[in-house]
Design an enzyme around this catalytic site. Structure first.
Site, mmCIF file in Angstrom:
data_model
loop_
_atom_site.group_PDB
_atom_site.id
_atom_site.type_symbol
_atom_site.label_atom_id
_atom_site.label_comp_id
_atom_site.label_asym_id
_atom_site.label_seq_id
_atom_site.Cartn_x
_atom_site.Cartn_y
_atom_site.Cartn_z
ATOM 1 N N PRO A 106 -41.105 -36.594 12.634
ATOM 2 C CA PRO A 106 -39.831 -36.594 11.890
ATOM 3 C C PRO A 106 -39.630 -37.894 11.123
ATOM 4 O O PRO A 106 -38.743 -37.991 10.276
ATOM 5 C CB PRO A 106 -38.769 -36.423 12.983
ATOM 6 C CG PRO A 106 -39.416 -36.872 14.249
ATOM 7 C CD PRO A 106 -40.883 -36.611 14.090
ATOM 8 N N GLU A 155 -41.791 -37.318 23.565
ATOM 9 C CA GLU A 155 -41.148 -38.332 22.710
ATOM 10 C C GLU A 155 -42.011 -38.653 21.495
ATOM 11 O O GLU A 155 -41.631 -39.461 20.652
ATOM 12 C CB GLU A 155 -40.900 -39.619 23.506
ATOM 13 C CG GLU A 155 -39.712 -39.552 24.438
ATOM 14 C CD GLU A 155 -38.406 -39.225 23.716
ATOM 15 O OE1 GLU A 155 -38.146 -39.807 22.658
ATOM 16 O OE2 GLU A 155 -37.674 -38.364 24.218
ATOM 17 N N ASP A 181 -43.461 -20.439 -9.345
ATOM 18 C CA ASP A 181 -42.735 -20.486 -8.079
ATOM 19 C C ASP A 181 -41.693 -21.593 -8.061
ATOM 20 O O ASP A 181 -41.816 -22.583 -8.772
ATOM 21 C CB ASP A 181 -43.708 -20.728 -6.911
ATOM 22 C CG ASP A 181 -44.424 -19.454 -6.505
ATOM 23 O OD1 ASP A 181 -43.906 -18.365 -6.803
ATOM 24 O OD2 ASP A 181 -45.503 -19.562 -5.896
HETATM 25 N N1 SAM Z 1 -38.892 -39.201 19.745
HETATM 26 C C1 SAM Z 1 -39.217 -38.845 18.403
HETATM 27 C C2 SAM Z 1 -38.212 -39.472 17.447
HETATM 28 O O1 SAM Z 1 -37.036 -39.581 17.818
HETATM 29 O O2 SAM Z 1 -38.592 -39.803 16.303
HETATM 30 C C3 SAM Z 1 -39.204 -37.329 18.234
HETATM 31 C C4 SAM Z 1 -40.335 -36.661 18.908
HETATM 32 S S1 SAM Z 1 -40.313 -34.918 18.714
HETATM 33 C C5 SAM Z 1 -39.260 -34.413 20.003
HETATM 34 C C6 SAM Z 1 -41.900 -34.414 19.279
HETATM 35 C C7 SAM Z 1 -42.899 -34.128 18.186
HETATM 36 O O3 SAM Z 1 -42.450 -33.076 17.369
HETATM 37 C C8 SAM Z 1 -43.226 -35.261 17.245
HETATM 38 O O4 SAM Z 1 -44.184 -36.142 17.760
HETATM 39 C C9 SAM Z 1 -43.746 -34.541 16.020
HETATM 40 O O5 SAM Z 1 -45.122 -34.237 16.118
HETATM 41 C C10 SAM Z 1 -42.965 -33.226 16.061
HETATM 42 N N2 SAM Z 1 -41.839 -33.190 15.134
HETATM 43 C C11 SAM Z 1 -40.524 -33.224 15.444
HETATM 44 N N3 SAM Z 1 -39.767 -33.148 14.362
HETATM 45 C C12 SAM Z 1 -40.589 -33.055 13.311
HETATM 46 C C13 SAM Z 1 -40.387 -32.949 11.904
HETATM 47 N N4 SAM Z 1 -39.186 -32.938 11.366
HETATM 48 N N5 SAM Z 1 -41.485 -32.849 11.117
HETATM 49 C C14 SAM Z 1 -42.728 -32.868 11.633
HETATM 50 N N6 SAM Z 1 -42.983 -32.973 12.969
HETATM 51 C C15 SAM Z 1 -41.922 -33.064 13.798
#
Ligand code: SAM
Length: 248
Positions: A88, A115, A168
């Site tokens: 994210p 996490e 598109d």
């Molecule tokens: N603790 C992290 C933070 O607050 O930035 C969030 C971790 S998330 C719960 C777990 C995993 O989900 C991440 O390591 C990533 O691979 C994926 N993920 C979560 N949100 C994402 C997004 N918006 N885009 C891409 N991958 C995402």
């Protein structure tokens, strides 16, 4: 194009690839997808892939060694290869990013969980960090699928026939015109007459007006960077002054 996905949940990836256009593209050899289970590269009888964070705090962190071993187990294709971390915190994935990535021969996609992954993997092994939007998912698998799906449809032949992605949504920075099919009247809404006229030039112009109009209404900020030609600029000016071009 070859995609390598690193995940602790391979079945999530296989489930999506089982049907639809990507399934066809796989069958026809237009794309190749290999899924590496990070757990297969973890130590111990329980093959643990996560651990507590240094410094304390909530949640678990994905250990670096299994991800690193999984990465080094992947056969690197000759040509252009890129390691992508779904996160994210990455740059936002857009249609323009998909075009950039479509130029590569191999995309290696790392899916985090918990996490997230140990920072040293990001620092030492990742070329690009991509987010699919400003929200937090439980894992990177949906992100990896979004990237694979979007990039795959840009590969010649994947959409079949002569279908082009040129018109598109987002291709020239605006939204696409609305679509209608049979029946002619549905829930009291009629198909616009111009689409039944058989006049290709009128239909083309109507579609362009609609595309610009709906971009103005739904995503006005896109018009600031859209690639508009002279005709588009005239349509936009007319729409802004309430003098629309053609049947709107
Ligand atoms: N603790 C992290 C933070 O607050 O930035 C969030 C971790 S998330 C719960 C777990 C995993 O989900 C991440 O390591 C990533 O691979 C994926 N993920 C979560 N949100 C994402 C997004 N918006 N885009 C891409 N991958 C995402």
């Amino acid at each position: 194009m070859r995609f390598d996905v690193l995940t602790i949940f391979p079945r999530m990836i296989y489930a999506y690839l089982d049907e639809g256009i990507l399934a066809q593209a796989l069958k026809r050899g237009l794309i190749e997808v290999r899924v590496t289970n990070i757990r297969d590269h973890a130590d111990g009888p329980r093959r643990t892939t996560d651990d507590r964070p240094y410094g304390g705090g909530e949640g678990m962190v994905m250990k670096p060694e299994p991800i690193h071993r999984a990465l080094t187990s992947i056969e690197k294709l000759q040509g252009r290869s890129m390691v992508i971390l779904l996160s994210p915190q990455g740059e936002t994935f857009r249609q323009s990013t998909a075009w950039d990535l479509a130029d590569f021969d191999q995309l290696i996609l790392i899916c985090g969980r918990y996490e997230g992954i140990d920072e040293r993997i990001r620092l030492a092994c990742v070329d690009r960090e991509l987010s699919i939007g400003d929200y937090v998912l439980t894992g990177g698998e949906l992100g990896a699928l979004v990237v694979m799906d979007t990039v795959s449809r840009l590969i010649p032949g994947v959409l079949g026939g002569e279908r082009s992605t040129r018109e598109d949504t987002f291709e020239d920075g605006i939204l696409k015109y609305p679509h209608y099919t049979r029946p002619r009247v549905f829930l009291d809404h009629e198909v616009p007459d111009v689409l039944l006229s058989g006049d290709h030039e009128k239909i083309r112009l109507w579609r362009r007006v609609q595309a610009i109009k709906r971009t103005m209404e739904k995503r006005p900020e896109l018009l600031e960077t859209a690639r508009l030609n002279e005709e588009d600029e005239r349509i936009l000016a007319d729409l802004r002054t309430g003098r629309s071009q053609g049947p709107v």
